[in-house]
Design an enzyme around this catalytic site. Sequence first.
Site, mmCIF file in Angstrom:
data_model
loop_
_atom_site.group_PDB
_atom_site.id
_atom_site.type_symbol
_atom_site.label_atom_id
_atom_site.label_comp_id
_atom_site.label_asym_id
_atom_site.label_seq_id
_atom_site.Cartn_x
_atom_site.Cartn_y
_atom_site.Cartn_z
ATOM 1 C CG ASP A 160 20.612 11.856 -56.597
ATOM 2 O OD1 ASP A 160 21.688 11.951 -55.987
ATOM 3 O OD2 ASP A 160 19.639 12.610 -56.375
ATOM 4 C CG ASP A 198 26.541 12.202 -58.358
ATOM 5 O OD1 ASP A 198 27.619 12.767 -58.140
ATOM 6 O OD2 ASP A 198 25.451 12.764 -58.222
ATOM 7 C CG ASP A 349 22.511 23.808 -56.643
ATOM 8 O OD1 ASP A 349 22.762 23.355 -57.768
ATOM 9 O OD2 ASP A 349 23.324 24.466 -55.979
#
Length: 368
Positions: A160, A198, A349
């Site tokens: 991330d 990701d 989230d």
Amino acid sequence: MVAAASVVVAAGTVSGVISASGPDVPEARPVSSASFRLVPLPAVPSASPTPSATVSPSPSVRPKRPSAPAPRSSSQAKKTTASARLYRHPASRVLDWVRAHPDDPRRPVIESRIADQPAAVWFADWSPDTVTARVRAVTSGGAAEGRVPVVVPYAIPGRDCGGHSEGGAPDLDAYDEWIDRFAAGLGGGEVVVILEPDSVAQADCLSAGERAERFASLARAGRVFKEANPRARVYYDAGHSGWHAPAKQADLLRRAGAASSASSDGVFSNVSNFHGTADEIAYDRAVLDALGGTGLGAVIDTSRNGNGAPADGEWCDPAGRTLGRAPTLSTGEARIDAYLWVKLPGESDGCKGAPGTFSPSYAYDLAR
């Protein structure tokens, strides 16, 4: 994190998203056969598994740029029916909530439309001493029921880009060792591996040398998984339709090993995001065309994309979203191998609750 991709919020380990932890479970040893194909299968009644693992929170993803809400098709309408061939792990934050709130008026909707659906099991903590047993607990559970589990290794170093879900293994040598131990738990049954959300699309924060090293480890991971279990299907990170152009994403994927049948069965997209299924289908096919390779397919996270992505680009528990298509291995779409719920609907989230925690109000809004 910059307005780019996924904030796979890892509070400990990520979701069922479950961090399968707990005691070692004897591995089921199904009869080995050739590598499976995701093809239409008949529906059968679902079983009621018993709890055996603890849950972990699930990812959230930032769209790169706004996109208009997609119209809702009849196939995305209120009722969802889970594929009987996908495995529902018996522990998750939503199941915990359902069991603890038998009298909550929202419970029937949340239970029938979210808790009863199969979802991915995330392994987001770097824990080499326990990861084999935890993966085995999931894969053997699926094998015992004749169903296909979905597992998500999520421990790449530099995860991330230092954002909400930073963490992972301390370095790539340690990561490679963790991958070896992860592979040892895959067993011999059918399993879908969503390899490192990701990790490819969100690699711009790395130097050219760091990207090359990461991509080499990802290519190695795919090979290790497929050598350990020839029936495992491994999918690589394609971001989503609101991010990189297909040609750019395909170039990154190729360098990460996603075009090689020795390490890859294709790509995944839209993990924890909201982009409409039609947009993702078109995008994934374009990526696959640019990627090349033989027999590659794509899987799409449809957990929260029933109304498409918000027009204003909001990524954090945006209002007006709904559940997307039910998880299934039978999409009826060429080169689209599965619709999966990689993100568990109702896990925040970070706006309707702490990142990765279950929000019954959010879940109810998505499901009703």
